[in-house]
Design a protein around this motif. Structure first.
Motif, PDB file in Angstrom:
ATOM      1  N   LYS A  66       0.829  -1.196   0.000  1.00  0.00           N
ATOM      2  CA  LYS A  66       0.000   0.000   0.000  1.00  0.00           C
ATOM      3  C   LYS A  66       0.870   1.255   0.000  1.00  0.00           C
ATOM      4  N   GLU A  67       1.910   1.182   0.818  1.00  0.00           N
ATOM      5  CA  GLU A  67       2.801   2.328   0.927  1.00  0.00           C
ATOM      6  C   GLU A  67       3.451   2.630  -0.410  1.00  0.00           C
ATOM      7  N   LYS A  68       3.895   1.595  -1.020  1.00  0.00           N
ATOM      8  CA  LYS A  68       4.563   1.720  -2.305  1.00  0.00           C
ATOM      9  C   LYS A  68       3.647   2.398  -3.317  1.00  0.00           C
ATOM     10  N   MET A  69       2.401   1.968  -3.278  1.00  0.00           N
ATOM     11  CA  MET A  69       1.478   2.471  -4.279  1.00  0.00           C
ATOM     12  C   MET A  69       1.081   3.927  -4.032  1.00  0.00           C
ATOM     13  N   THR A  70       1.024   4.303  -2.735  1.00  0.00           N
ATOM     14  CA  THR A  70       0.523   5.641  -2.437  1.00  0.00           C
ATOM     15  C   THR A  70       1.653   6.649  -2.289  1.00  0.00           C
ATOM     16  N   LEU A  71       2.840   6.142  -2.273  1.00  0.00           N
ATOM     17  CA  LEU A  71       3.985   6.992  -2.014  1.00  0.00           C
ATOM     18  C   LEU A  71       4.072   8.240  -2.889  1.00  0.00           C
ATOM     19  N   PRO A  72       3.981   8.100  -4.188  1.00  0.00           N
ATOM     20  CA  PRO A  72       4.160   9.299  -5.019  1.00  0.00           C
ATOM     21  C   PRO A  72       3.170  10.422  -4.700  1.00  0.00           C
ATOM     22  N   GLU A  73       1.902  10.078  -4.510  1.00  0.00           N
ATOM     23  CA  GLU A  73       0.888  11.106  -4.288  1.00  0.00           C
ATOM     24  C   GLU A  73       0.896  11.624  -2.849  1.00  0.00           C
ATOM     25  N   GLN A  74       1.257  10.731  -1.909  1.00  0.00           N
ATOM     26  CA  GLN A  74       1.036  11.088  -0.495  1.00  0.00           C
ATOM     27  C   GLN A  74       2.350  11.223   0.253  1.00  0.00           C
ATOM     28  N   LYS A  75       3.301  11.807  -0.372  1.00  0.00           N
ATOM     29  CA  LYS A  75       4.617  11.855   0.240  1.00  0.00           C
ATOM     30  C   LYS A  75       4.594  12.461   1.633  1.00  0.00           C
ATOM     31  N   GLU A  76       3.916  13.568   1.743  1.00  0.00           N
ATOM     32  CA  GLU A  76       3.878  14.160   3.085  1.00  0.00           C
ATOM     33  C   GLU A  76       2.476  14.072   3.661  1.00  0.00           C
ATOM     34  N   GLY A  77       1.685  13.261   3.099  1.00  0.00           N
ATOM     35  CA  GLY A  77       0.322  13.097   3.584  1.00  0.00           C
ATOM     36  C   GLY A  77       0.302  12.375   4.921  1.00  0.00           C
ATOM     37  N   ILE A  78      -0.909  12.290   5.467  1.00  0.00           N
ATOM     38  CA  ILE A  78      -1.047  11.625   6.761  1.00  0.00           C
ATOM     39  C   ILE A  78      -1.031  10.125   6.528  1.00  0.00           C
ATOM     40  N   ILE A 102       8.689  -8.746 -16.216  1.00  0.00           N
ATOM     41  CA  ILE A 102       7.590  -8.038 -15.550  1.00  0.00           C
ATOM     42  C   ILE A 102       8.095  -6.705 -14.995  1.00  0.00           C
ATOM     43  N   LYS A 103       7.377  -5.636 -15.287  1.00  0.00           N
ATOM     44  CA  LYS A 103       7.773  -4.323 -14.778  1.00  0.00           C
ATOM     45  C   LYS A 103       7.333  -4.148 -13.334  1.00  0.00           C
ATOM     46  N   THR A 104       8.097  -3.359 -12.589  1.00  0.00           N
ATOM     47  CA  THR A 104       7.799  -3.131 -11.172  1.00  0.00           C
ATOM     48  C   THR A 104       6.368  -2.610 -10.987  1.00  0.00           C
ATOM     49  N   GLU A 105       5.968  -1.691 -11.872  1.00  0.00           N
ATOM     50  CA  GLU A 105       4.643  -1.089 -11.676  1.00  0.00           C
ATOM     51  C   GLU A 105       3.494  -2.075 -11.919  1.00  0.00           C
ATOM     52  N   ASP A 106       3.778  -3.212 -12.512  1.00  0.00           N
ATOM     53  CA  ASP A 106       2.712  -4.177 -12.767  1.00  0.00           C
ATOM     54  C   ASP A 106       2.615  -5.253 -11.686  1.00  0.00           C
ATOM     55  N   LYS A 107       3.561  -5.217 -10.743  1.00  0.00           N
ATOM     56  CA  LYS A 107       3.580  -6.280  -9.737  1.00  0.00           C
ATOM     57  C   LYS A 107       2.335  -6.233  -8.849  1.00  0.00           C
ATOM     58  N   ALA A 108       1.826  -5.021  -8.579  1.00  0.00           N
ATOM     59  CA  ALA A 108       0.624  -4.889  -7.746  1.00  0.00           C
ATOM     60  C   ALA A 108      -0.575  -5.529  -8.435  1.00  0.00           C
ATOM     61  N   THR A 109      -0.682  -5.332  -9.759  1.00  0.00           N
ATOM     62  CA  THR A 109      -1.777  -5.933 -10.522  1.00  0.00           C
ATOM     63  C   THR A 109      -1.727  -7.454 -10.395  1.00  0.00           C
ATOM     64  N   LEU A 110      -0.525  -8.002 -10.549  1.00  0.00           N
ATOM     65  CA  LEU A 110      -0.374  -9.458 -10.473  1.00  0.00           C
ATOM     66  C   LEU A 110      -0.662  -9.965  -9.060  1.00  0.00           C
ATOM     67  N   LYS A 111      -0.247  -9.180  -8.067  1.00  0.00           N
ATOM     68  CA  LYS A 111      -0.498  -9.571  -6.669  1.00  0.00           C
ATOM     69  C   LYS A 111      -2.001  -9.650  -6.402  1.00  0.00           C
ATOM     70  N   GLU A 112      -2.715  -8.674  -6.927  1.00  0.00           N
ATOM     71  CA  GLU A 112      -4.164  -8.665  -6.721  1.00  0.00           C
ATOM     72  C   GLU A 112      -4.814  -9.897  -7.365  1.00  0.00           C
ATOM     73  N   ILE A 113      -4.349 -10.223  -8.556  1.00  0.00           N
ATOM     74  CA  ILE A 113      -4.881 -11.402  -9.246  1.00  0.00           C
ATOM     75  C   ILE A 113      -4.554 -12.663  -8.443  1.00  0.00           C
ATOM     76  N   ALA A 114      -3.310 -12.744  -7.987  1.00  0.00           N
ATOM     77  CA  ALA A 114      -2.894 -13.918  -7.218  1.00  0.00           C
ATOM     78  C   ALA A 114      -3.734 -14.046  -5.950  1.00  0.00           C
ATOM     79  N   ASP A 115      -3.923 -12.941  -5.235  1.00  0.00           N
ATOM     80  CA  ASP A 115      -4.717 -12.965  -4.000  1.00  0.00           C
ATOM     81  C   ASP A 115      -6.129 -13.445  -4.274  1.00  0.00           C
ATOM     82  N   TRP A 116      -6.687 -12.922  -5.347  1.00  0.00           N
ATOM     83  CA  TRP A 116      -8.066 -13.307  -5.683  1.00  0.00           C
ATOM     84  C   TRP A 116      -8.147 -14.806  -5.967  1.00  0.00           C
ATOM     85  N   LEU A 117      -7.186 -15.292  -6.761  1.00  0.00           N
ATOM     86  CA  LEU A 117      -7.213 -16.708  -7.138  1.00  0.00           C
ATOM     87  C   LEU A 117      -7.006 -17.615  -5.920  1.00  0.00           C
ATOM     88  N   ILE A 118      -6.134 -17.163  -5.016  1.00  0.00           N
ATOM     89  CA  ILE A 118      -5.875 -17.972  -3.824  1.00  0.00           C
ATOM     90  C   ILE A 118      -7.149 -18.060  -2.963  1.00  0.00           C
TER      91      ILE A 118
END
Lengths: 182, 422
Positions: free
Chosen positions: A38-50, A87-103
């Motif tokens: 989650k942190e990885k994904m939100t990092l760019p937008e929420q750098k100094e966010g809460i 596989i590109k780094t930015e696509d790993k979250a997409t694959l993780k979501e698919i894997a979680d769903w399938l599991i």
């Protein structure tokens, strides 16, 4: 019609179970992993966010995984550089979501369709598409999905999303598309 | 078993050919292997004044001109009337070295008499009568061209050969055949949503092709003599047909059935395959040398796709292409002296030839994208796919890159040509 209804009920039951199960166990089983993602994904937008409240965050993401339909989980393509199949780094979250769903939803199989842009030659692109589909398959397997639940097919340059001859269009076409397998 | 639509031109066309005089084939008038080849000056009379006679003349003339070996002197320069006896003195002053006089008579059949004269040695070198049914005019004309070509070069002509290719509809692909010059195009009825990699047996009777309806890639065997289609290999992953071995009983192919794409040999009778390469990389698009002893193929083991050769048991892998970073689609010439391939130059695919020992890489095309080269049975021409006119279509050129021309119809989207041997 009856079958469809039955299927719907079964799914509804599964999802409700999954959700409950996840919310109760998530905190102890997977908190660290979820948080990193989650942190990885939100990092760019929420750098100094809460920083979001941790528990809420986990519940949120868990519910997403549980409630989303397979179609929603599979709606995002992953993309590749020209003549590449890693596989590109930015696509790993997409694959993780698919894997979680399938599991969490056993008994469902998916098909990964590897595609290329028009610039290469037909046969080599078919090979490249095959490697692209298999890269995603291997990645899902490392996340714990059984190989028997993942089919792959290469379409090479045969099924472009976009037919203009420019980099934007080529980049869209260099993709793995995910779909439910019958 | 599914049946193919057998086009009329695939059925053997029977001619009656009568040799009317002594033919001296011993002399080679045009040494096509000579590096300093000049165009051979000829005189060609119209076979007849009527439409069918003009058509016959046009086909023969196009055939011979396409080879770039012949030069036809303008009719205005002719001194001799067609009905006059052949007189070398009428021809040597204007530099003509061979004179073709042909007559056509059309009843319920076509009857053609052809006389080819050698000006220098003052003798007849081809004297034949041909009788055929009317619908076979084009086949007959090509047959006459072949005989003229043989009389002058000592080599078999390619004028009655065909090119098989894939027509590209928006949703459906179909296997299509046409004469080498684009005439008599006809659909075979073999349709799939995806189709590529056509490879014909040496006798031209069979074709293997890879096709998919969207779930799996299979290799199909099409037999034109029987008119049959049979799915002979299917597995998960990709399965791409490669060249037949000389006997037509087995072929090379690439498959990812065991993981990443590798090269295999398939035996048709037993249905068994044997693996030749085993790598983490993409090994794909095998093309057999004419002696069946070596395979050219594409591999990205260097990090980018390039052409390699190896012996038939998978040993002795040698890299053949070093220029640029994207070299694919190898095709071995019938004489074994060249490998044609497609190389990416400034973002566009171009056709090259290179010697199997990796020397003499030579770029033949420079307009648009040019892919999927395949040699004519005599090795003097290459057919390929090009999008230089704004859409993919079938082109032919000489092996030196001369005389590049589209042969599939204008506006007709097509790719993947395979030059059949007859």
């Amino acid at each position: 019609m009856k079958k469809v209804l039955l299927l719907f009920l079964v799914f509804a039951f599964l999802f409700s179970c999954a959700e409950r199960k996840v919310t109760s166990t998530k905190e102890t089983v997977q908190p660290e992993q979820e948080q990193t993602k989650k942190e990885k994904m939100t990092l760019p937008e929420q750098k100094e966010g809460i920083a979001p409240v941790r528990q809420e965050n986990v519940q949120e993401s868990a519910r997403e995984v549980g409630v989303k339909s397979l179609e929603e989980v599979l709606k995002n393509d992953i993309h590749f550089d020209f003549d590449r199949y890693d596989i590109k780094t930015e696509d790993k979250a997409t694959l993780k979501e698919i894997a979680d769903w399938l599991i969490q939803n056993s008994g469902v199989s998916i098909r990964i369709e590897g595609n290329c842009d028009e610039r290469g030659t037909n046969e080599y692109n078919l090979g490249l598409g095959d490697r692209r589909a298999n890269s995603a398959k291997s990645y899902l397997m490392t996340l714990g999905v059984s190989s028997s639940r993942i089919q792959t097919i290469s379409y090479g340059e045969e099924r472009p999303l976009c037919t203009e001859s420019n980099e934007t269009c080529w980049a869209r076409n260099r993709r793995d598309h995910f779909t439910a397998a019958e | 078993m599914k049946k193919l639509l057998i086009p009329i031109t695939c059925i053997l066309v029977f001619f009656i050919v009568i040799c009317l005089g002594h033919e001296a084939y011993a002399k080679i008038y045009i040494d096509i292997d000579s590096p300093a080849l000049r165009q051979f000056p000829m005189a060609l009379y119209d076979f007849g004044e009527d439409k069918i006679g003009q058509e016959l003349t046009g086909i023969v003339r196009n055939d011979l001109e396409f080879t770039r070996l012949f030069y036809f002197v303008r009719k205005e320069a002719f001194i001799e009337e067609k009905g006059d006896d052949f007189n070398p003195a009428d021809w040597s002053p204007i530099g003509v070295e061979a004179v073709l006089k042909g007559d056509i008579t059309v009843t319920d059949k076509i009857n053609v008499v052809v006389r080819l004269y050698d000006v220098v040695e003052t003798k007849i070198i081809l004297y034949k009568q041909y009788i055929s049914a009317k619908p076979a005019l084009r086949s007959l004309a090509h047959r006459i061209s072949n005989d003229i070509y043989y009389a002058l070069t000592g080599r078999k002509g390619i004028f009655n050969t065909k090119i098989a290719f894939v027509s590209k509809g928006s949703k459906i692909k179909e296997l299509v055949m046409m004469d080498f010059d684009g005439a008599r195009l006809h659909k075979t009825g073999f349709r799939k949503s995806m189709m590529l990699a056509l490879h014909a047996s040496a006798d031209g009777s069979s074709l293997i092709i890879s096709a998919s309806g969207g779930r799996q890639w299979s290799i199909y065997l099409l037999n034109f003599t029987k008119g049959s289609v049979r799915r002979i290999f299917s597995s998960k992953g990709i399965n791409i047909a490669g060249d037949f071995f000389s006997g037509g009983k087995s072929f090379v192919f690439s498959s990812s059935k065991d993981g990443s794409p590798d090269i295999y040999v398939f035996d048709i009778a037993s249905g068994r395959s044997r693996r030749l390469t085993s790598s983490y990389w993409i090994d794909i698009s095998p093309s057999l040398s004419p002696d069946d002893r070596s395979i050219a193929f594409v591999s990205d083991r260097s990090g980018n796709p390039n052409i390699y050769t190896m012996s038939i048991n998978g040993d002795n892998v040698q890299r053949v292409t070093f220029e640029d970073k994207y070299n694919t689609s190898p095709s071995w010439s019938p004489a074994g002296d060249l490998i044609a391939y497609s190389g990416l130059v400034k973002g566009k695919n171009q056709i090259f030839t290179v010697k199997p020992d990796a020397t003499n890489a030579r770029q033949l095309t420079d307009s648009g994208n040019n892919e999927e080269p395949d040699f004519s049975p005599d090795g003097r021409f290459i057919t390929f796919t090009s999008d230089r006119d704004g859409y993919k279509a079938i082109y032919i050129m000489t092996t030196g890159g001369e005389n590049q021309r589209r042969v599939s119809p204008h506006g007709y989207r097509a790719f993947g040509p395979e030059w059949l041997s007859n």
